[in-house]
Design a protein around this motif. Structure first.
Motif, PDB file in Angstrom:
ATOM      1  N   PRO A 104       0.725  -1.245   0.008  1.00 20.62           N
ATOM      2  CA  PRO A 104      -0.008   0.135  -0.005  1.00 20.62           C
ATOM      3  C   PRO A 104       0.783   1.429  -0.052  1.00 20.62           C
ATOM      4  O   PRO A 104       1.871   1.197   0.447  1.00 20.62           O
ATOM      5  N   VAL A 105       0.224   2.249  -0.430  1.00 18.88           N
ATOM      6  CA  VAL A 105       0.649   3.833   0.091  1.00 18.88           C
ATOM      7  C   VAL A 105      -0.406   4.059   0.915  1.00 18.88           C
ATOM      8  O   VAL A 105      -1.706   3.945   1.081  1.00 18.88           O
ATOM      9  N   PHE A 106       0.247   4.617   2.149  1.00 20.29           N
ATOM     10  CA  PHE A 106      -0.627   5.186   3.368  1.00 20.29           C
ATOM     11  C   PHE A 106      -0.712   6.704   3.443  1.00 20.29           C
ATOM     12  O   PHE A 106       0.016   7.332   3.265  1.00 20.29           O
ATOM     13  N   VAL A 107      -2.031   6.954   3.255  1.00 16.11           N
ATOM     14  CA  VAL A 107      -2.498   8.126   3.456  1.00 16.11           C
ATOM     15  C   VAL A 107      -3.017   8.999   4.568  1.00 16.11           C
ATOM     16  O   VAL A 107      -3.982   8.009   5.249  1.00 16.11           O
ATOM     17  N   VAL A 108      -2.178   9.656   5.127  1.00 11.79           N
ATOM     18  CA  VAL A 108      -2.503  10.151   6.684  1.00 11.79           C
ATOM     19  C   VAL A 108      -2.930  11.523   6.544  1.00 11.79           C
ATOM     20  O   VAL A 108      -2.332  12.441   6.188  1.00 11.79           O
ATOM     21  N   VAL A 109      -4.211  11.706   7.420  1.00 12.91           N
ATOM     22  CA  VAL A 109      -5.054  12.780   7.615  1.00 12.91           C
ATOM     23  C   VAL A 109      -4.902  13.044   8.978  1.00 12.91           C
ATOM     24  O   VAL A 109      -5.334  12.456   9.868  1.00 12.91           O
ATOM     25  N   GLU A 110      -4.343  14.115   9.375  1.00 12.67           N
ATOM     26  CA  GLU A 110      -4.308  14.888  10.581  1.00 12.67           C
ATOM     27  C   GLU A 110      -3.824  13.926  11.672  1.00 12.67           C
ATOM     28  O   GLU A 110      -4.341  13.530  12.829  1.00 12.67           O
ATOM     29  N   ASP A 111      -2.908  12.973  11.420  1.00 11.70           N
ATOM     30  CA  ASP A 111      -2.105  11.865  12.272  1.00 11.70           C
ATOM     31  C   ASP A 111      -3.102  10.832  12.730  1.00 11.70           C
ATOM     32  O   ASP A 111      -2.864  10.110  13.538  1.00 11.70           O
ATOM     33  N   GLU A 112      -4.230  10.754  11.966  1.00 10.78           N
ATOM     34  CA  GLU A 112      -5.219   9.700  12.225  1.00 10.78           C
ATOM     35  C   GLU A 112      -4.617   8.055  11.617  1.00 10.78           C
ATOM     36  O   GLU A 112      -3.837   8.379  10.709  1.00 10.78           O
ATOM     37  N   PRO A 113      -4.809   7.200  12.451  1.00 10.85           N
ATOM     38  CA  PRO A 113      -4.332   5.918  11.872  1.00 10.85           C
ATOM     39  C   PRO A 113      -5.189   5.613  10.571  1.00 10.85           C
ATOM     40  O   PRO A 113      -6.245   6.383  10.223  1.00 10.85           O
ATOM     41  N   TRP A 114      -4.540   4.791   9.602  1.00  9.02           N
ATOM     42  CA  TRP A 114      -5.058   4.385   8.232  1.00  9.02           C
ATOM     43  C   TRP A 114      -5.964   3.383   8.503  1.00  9.02           C
ATOM     44  O   TRP A 114      -6.424   2.745   7.501  1.00  9.02           O
ATOM     45  N   TRP A 115      -6.553   3.154   9.540  1.00  4.79           N
ATOM     46  CA  TRP A 115      -7.636   2.002   9.937  1.00  4.79           C
ATOM     47  C   TRP A 115      -8.901   2.201   9.064  1.00  4.79           C
ATOM     48  O   TRP A 115      -9.131   3.424   8.674  1.00  4.79           O
ATOM     49  N   LYS A 116      -9.584   1.342   9.034  1.00  2.82           N
ATOM     50  CA  LYS A 116     -11.075   1.181   8.329  1.00  2.82           C
ATOM     51  C   LYS A 116     -11.971   1.293   9.650  1.00  2.82           C
ATOM     52  O   LYS A 116     -12.342   0.218  10.138  1.00  2.82           O
ATOM     53  N   LEU A 117     -12.071   2.570  10.112  1.00  4.22           N
ATOM     54  CA  LEU A 117     -12.966   2.790  11.469  1.00  4.22           C
ATOM     55  C   LEU A 117     -13.977   1.965  11.842  1.00  4.22           C
ATOM     56  O   LEU A 117     -14.002   1.292  13.014  1.00  4.22           O
ATOM     57  N   GLU A 118     -14.995   1.639  10.663  1.00  5.60           N
ATOM     58  CA  GLU A 118     -16.184   1.224  11.069  1.00  5.60           C
ATOM     59  C   GLU A 118     -15.673  -0.326  11.252  1.00  5.60           C
ATOM     60  O   GLU A 118     -16.874  -0.928  11.687  1.00  5.60           O
ATOM     61  N   ALA A 119     -14.828  -0.790  10.849  1.00  5.54           N
ATOM     62  CA  ALA A 119     -14.652  -2.138  10.949  1.00  5.54           C
ATOM     63  C   ALA A 119     -13.886  -2.610  12.007  1.00  5.54           C
ATOM     64  O   ALA A 119     -13.623  -3.962  12.066  1.00  5.54           O
ATOM     65  N   VAL A 120     -13.196  -1.685  12.696  1.00  2.00           N
ATOM     66  CA  VAL A 120     -12.294  -2.063  14.024  1.00  2.00           C
ATOM     67  C   VAL A 120     -13.084  -3.169  14.873  1.00  2.00           C
ATOM     68  O   VAL A 120     -12.418  -3.814  15.428  1.00  2.00           O
TER      69      VAL A 120
END
Length: 401
Positions: free
Chosen positions: A313-329
Motif C-alpha cells: 500500500p501507499v498510506f495516506v495520513v490525515v491529521e495524524d489519524e491511523p489509516w484503519w478502516k474505522l467502522e470495521a475495527v
C-alpha cells in the motif's frame, strides 16, 4: 521485464547448500532471473533440515547480479503457524522448552537487522493465531500472501485495516510444499541504486515492493511510490496513477483494480482483445486516513490457480489519524481476540505437524507448560486490542458529534 530499478526475489526456497554446490543452485536461480533467492533452513521443535553453510554476508553467494542468501523457516508448529526470517547474521534456534515463544525469535531477528513474518498466506497451520499474537507488538514485517498459484489477502487486509503496516511477500516453498517452482511467485523490490542483497532488504523494509506470478506493476499516489506515507489535508484530492503489464505468453491481462481499505473502488479492463497493458488514472478524496493499493489479474482466475499481482500500500495520513478502516475495527478486534483465545484453549494436534514422526512426542510433552508461559503474552496482546478498540470508539464518537 519490469521497469528499471525493480529486482525480483523468491522468499521461500528449501535447498541444502554447501560451497561446492553453490554454483549449481545459483545456475537454477539465475536461469529464472531471480535476483535474491532466500534459501531457508527449516526447523521444527526437534531438528532442523536444509542446513545452510554460512550466515550474514558470508552466507550470501552473489554472482552476476543474482544472490543466494541464507534464512530460516523456524519456528514452525501446527498450533500457531510457520514463521520466516530473512537477512540473518546467524540462525536463531529455540530450545524445545521455549519453542512456542515465537516472539523471542522475532525480537532477535530484528536485533540482527532481519525481516520476519508468517508463511503460507498466514492461513495454513493456524498461522492466524500466531499473527493475532505477534502483530500487536509490531513484530511482523510481512505475510507470505502469494504461494502455490494463489493470492490470499483476507488476513493481510484485516491487519492493514487495524492500522498495522504489514507488507506482502511471495514464495514458492520449493520443493517441500510447492506446487510451483522457484521464481513462479516473486517479490519485486524497487532499488534507487545498484543492486546488492542488503540494499534489496532495505528497500523491502521501506515497503517499495509488490508480489506477482506474472503481471508487472507501477503505482504512485501524488507521485509517491509503494510503501510510502503521504500526509494530506482532510478532503484533499489525491491523484492515483497505476499501470500493469503482462507477457501474453503467460496469460491475457484481464483487469487492474484500485483497492482502498480492502474494497475495489475503480477498475480498468481491456477494451481490445490483444492488449498486454492496462492503465488506471483517477482521483479520490482523502476524507480520512486510508491505505491504497493496486492488484492486477489475468484471465486465469481460479480459486487455486490465478495470474495475479498485488502492490504494497501507499498510506495516506490525515491529521495524524491511523489509516484503519474505522467502522470495521470492532469486528476485526473481535476476530483476532478470538484467535488469541483459540491459541490457549484448542488442544494441540501433533499429527498435523509436517514432520510428525520427529515431533509428536516432544510437542505433546512441551505444549501444556509453554501454553501457561504464553498466557501473560496473550493478556498483553488482548489489552493492546482493547486499547485500539477504545481509541476507535472515541474516534467514532468524535466524528458523529
Amino acid at each position: 521485464m519490469p521497469a528499471e530499478g525493480w529486482y525480483s526475489g523468491d522468499s521461500h526456497v528449501h535447498i541444502a547448500r554447501d560451497h561446492t554446490e553453490d554454483d549449481a543452485v545459483w545456475a537454477q536461480i539465475a536461469a529464472e532471473d531471480i535476483h535474491v533467492a532466500n534459501l531457508l533452513e527449516m526447523g521444527n521443535i526437534a531438528v532442523t533440515h536444509f542446513k545452510q553453510p554460512a550466515w550474514g554476508e558470508a552466507g550470501q553467494y552473489v554472482r552476476e547480479g543474482h544472490a543466494l542468501v541464507s534464512g530460516q523457516e523456524d519456528p514452525r508448529t501446527v498450533q500457531r503457524g510457520h514463521t520466516i526470517h530473512h537477512n540473518l547474521q546467524r540462525p536463531i534456534r529455540q530450545d524445545p522448552e521455549s519453542y512456542f515463544l515465537y516472539h523471542r525469535v522475532f525480537e532477535e531477528s530484528h536485533a540482527q537487522g532481519g525481516i520476519s513474518g508468517y508463511a503460507h498466506m498466514g492461513q495454513l497451520f493456524n498461522g492466524e493465531r500466531g499473527l493475532a499474537l505477534d502483530v500487536p507488538f509490531d513484530l511482523v514485517d510481512f505475510i507470505e500472501v502469494l504461494q502455490g498459484g494463489r493470492l490470499y489477502d483476507d488476513i493481510w487486509y484485516s491487519f492493514l485495516n487495524l492500522g498495522f503496516n504489514v507488507r506482502p511477500i511471495a514464495g514458492a516453498d520449493y520443493p517441500y510444499f510447492g506446487p510451483t517452482l522457484p521464481g513462479v511467485e516473486r517479490t519485486y523490490v524497487k532499488l534507487d541504486g545498484p543492486f546488492a542483497p542488503n540494499e534489496w532488504y532495505n528497500a523491502y523494509r521501506r515497503g517499495h515492493t509488490y508480489v506477482s506470478n506474472g503481471p508487472f506493476l507501477e503505482f504512485r499516489v501524488n507521485g509517491r511510490e509503494m510503501g510510502s506515507e503521504l500526509r494530506v489535508a482532510r478532503g484533499e484530492s489525491i491523484e492515483i496513477v497505476a499501470e500493469a503489464s503482462l507477457n501474453p505468453d503467460i496469460d491475457r491481462l484481464n483487469r487492474l483494480e484500485l483497492v482502498v481499505h480492502g474494497e475495489v473502488v475503480a477498475t480498468a479492463t481491456q477494451t481490445s482483445g490483444d492488449s498486454d497493458r492496462l492503465r488506471l488514472a483517477t482521483q479520490i478524496e482523502a476524507g480520512e486516513s486510508l491505505w491504497v493499493a493496486i492488484r492486477a489479474f489475468g484471465d486465469r482466475d481460479g480459486e487455486r490457480d490465478m495470474t495475479v499481482a498485488h502492490s504494497a500500500p501507499v498510506f495516506v495520513v490525515v491529521e495524524d489519524e491511523p489509516w484503519w478502516k474505522l467502522e470495521a475495527v470492532p469486528d476485526l478486534v473481535a476476530r483476532h481476540r478470538a484467535k488469541l483465545q483459540e491459541l490457549l484453549t484448542e488442544p494441540i494436534q501433533p499429527a498435523g505437524d509436517l514432520e510428525y514422526w520427529e515431533t509428536t512426542r516432544i510437542l505433546e510433552e512441551a505444549w501444556e507448560q509453554q501454553r501457561l508461559r504464553l498466557e501473560p503474552r496473550v493478556r498483553e496482546a488482548d489489552a493492546r486490542y482493547q486499547a485500539l478498540l477504545d481509541r476507535a470508539r472515541a474516534a467514532t464518537t468524535a466524528t458523529s458529534s
